[in-house]
Write an enzyme that holds these catalytic residues in place. Sequence first.
Site, mmCIF file in Angstrom:
data_model
loop_
_atom_site.group_PDB
_atom_site.id
_atom_site.type_symbol
_atom_site.label_atom_id
_atom_site.label_comp_id
_atom_site.label_asym_id
_atom_site.label_seq_id
_atom_site.Cartn_x
_atom_site.Cartn_y
_atom_site.Cartn_z
ATOM 1 N N ASN A 31 0.919 -1.170 -0.126
ATOM 2 C CA ASN A 31 -0.003 -0.177 0.017
ATOM 3 C C ASN A 31 0.997 1.307 -0.032
ATOM 4 O O ASN A 31 2.141 1.212 0.089
ATOM 5 C CB ASN A 31 -1.164 -0.040 1.255
ATOM 6 N N ASP A 74 2.323 -8.211 9.243
ATOM 7 C CA ASP A 74 1.046 -7.529 9.404
ATOM 8 C C ASP A 74 0.034 -8.235 10.233
ATOM 9 O O ASP A 74 -0.980 -7.804 10.110
ATOM 10 C CB ASP A 74 0.733 -7.337 7.993
ATOM 11 N N ASN A 80 -8.135 -7.309 9.882
ATOM 12 C CA ASN A 80 -8.226 -8.166 8.490
ATOM 13 C C ASN A 80 -8.238 -9.612 8.680
ATOM 14 O O ASN A 80 -8.080 -10.287 7.802
ATOM 15 C CB ASN A 80 -6.792 -7.609 7.807
ATOM 16 N N ARG A 99 0.337 -11.528 2.472
ATOM 17 C CA ARG A 99 -0.552 -11.641 3.815
ATOM 18 C C ARG A 99 -1.247 -12.820 3.806
ATOM 19 O O ARG A 99 -1.724 -13.356 4.693
ATOM 20 C CB ARG A 99 -1.473 -10.258 3.677
ATOM 21 N N ARG A 145 -8.766 -3.995 -2.287
ATOM 22 C CA ARG A 145 -8.428 -5.365 -1.642
ATOM 23 C C ARG A 145 -9.376 -6.143 -1.602
ATOM 24 O O ARG A 145 -9.185 -7.369 -1.544
ATOM 25 C CB ARG A 145 -7.944 -5.059 -0.035
ATOM 26 N N HIS A 175 -8.289 0.493 2.458
ATOM 27 C CA HIS A 175 -9.565 -0.284 3.066
ATOM 28 C C HIS A 175 -10.420 0.560 3.458
ATOM 29 O O HIS A 175 -10.122 1.652 3.802
ATOM 30 C CB HIS A 175 -8.793 -0.805 4.102
ATOM 31 N N ASP A 177 -12.045 0.626 6.289
ATOM 32 C CA ASP A 177 -11.992 0.950 7.921
ATOM 33 C C ASP A 177 -10.829 2.236 8.029
ATOM 34 O O ASP A 177 -10.770 2.757 9.137
ATOM 35 C CB ASP A 177 -11.579 -0.023 8.828
ATOM 36 N N ALA A 262 2.823 1.248 8.334
ATOM 37 C CA ALA A 262 2.326 0.187 7.489
ATOM 38 C C ALA A 262 0.870 0.435 6.981
ATOM 39 O O ALA A 262 0.421 -0.627 6.235
ATOM 40 C CB ALA A 262 2.458 -1.159 8.387
ATOM 41 N N CYS A 268 -7.438 -0.983 12.883
ATOM 42 C CA CYS A 268 -6.740 -2.041 12.329
ATOM 43 C C CYS A 268 -6.109 -3.213 13.294
ATOM 44 O O CYS A 268 -5.898 -4.314 13.035
ATOM 45 C CB CYS A 268 -5.420 -1.552 11.193
#
Length: 277
Positions: A31, A74, A80, A99, A145, A175, A177, A262, A268
């Site tokens: 990202n 992450d 997530n 991820r 995503r 994202h 959020d 990040a 998150c």
Amino acid sequence: MTVLRKRSDTFPYGRWLVCRPQDYDVRYKINPWMDTSRAPDKALAREQWCTLHHHLLRLGAWLEYVDHAPGNPDMVFTANAGLVRGNDVVLSRFRYAERQGEEAHFRAWFEVAGYKVHSVSRGSFEGEGDALFAGSKLFCGWGFRSDIEAHEEVGRIFNVEKLILAKLQDPRFYHLDTCFCPLTNDVALVYPGAFDPEGLENLRSSIELLEVPESEALHFVCNAVVLGRSIVLPAGCPETYRLLEGRGFSVYPVHLSEFIKAGGAAKCLSLRLEQMI
């Protein structure tokens, strides 16, 4: 059988899943916030995480913990992991290979905890990063995503009353959020510039929007944890604090600079295990 704890007066705002940042780092770029030449200060990251952890506990959240599996930096961003409602969880199906190693570890945690585990069969889905409940409404972001077909499948699994889809257009807000936060069933924080016109209109027609300025959106002010009338959110966003306080909320700013490197902040770093609003 599901291992569900009973809410008490001490922890009135339900259960949340967190992950101590034992292997947190920026080792790749998926990202715009990530820069491998600008690594987070790990000691400061641990200190910031502990401060967030302290606020969540003292404001009435019951915290559950998943171990940080080595090689998955992450994984600390537990929002997530998936989307939970009742005894059911839809696991994330990450878009990026970097991820995807997290998926088995989150699956194992939910299975041991006794949840009924679901997976989407098509497209990518990144859990509460892109799907947020406000009562019977499920707000879903797509474009970077998560995919529409995955959101539609999630809606069917949970038999949601209303599924609201909003396309994200600014890669800094990759994202949902990062730019949208339901505060109650009827009101949400939003950074309008993150959405295309149709997506923004879909939000406006479904919930009252309190708009935050771009400068504070870039501090991830919408990436907030809502515990009743208490909001835990990133530091450095005075306009949004005044907006929230004017609506009767109490704000609890936390410095989260090392996680913003990040592309994540307070929300998150926490996954809601019980839908309270």
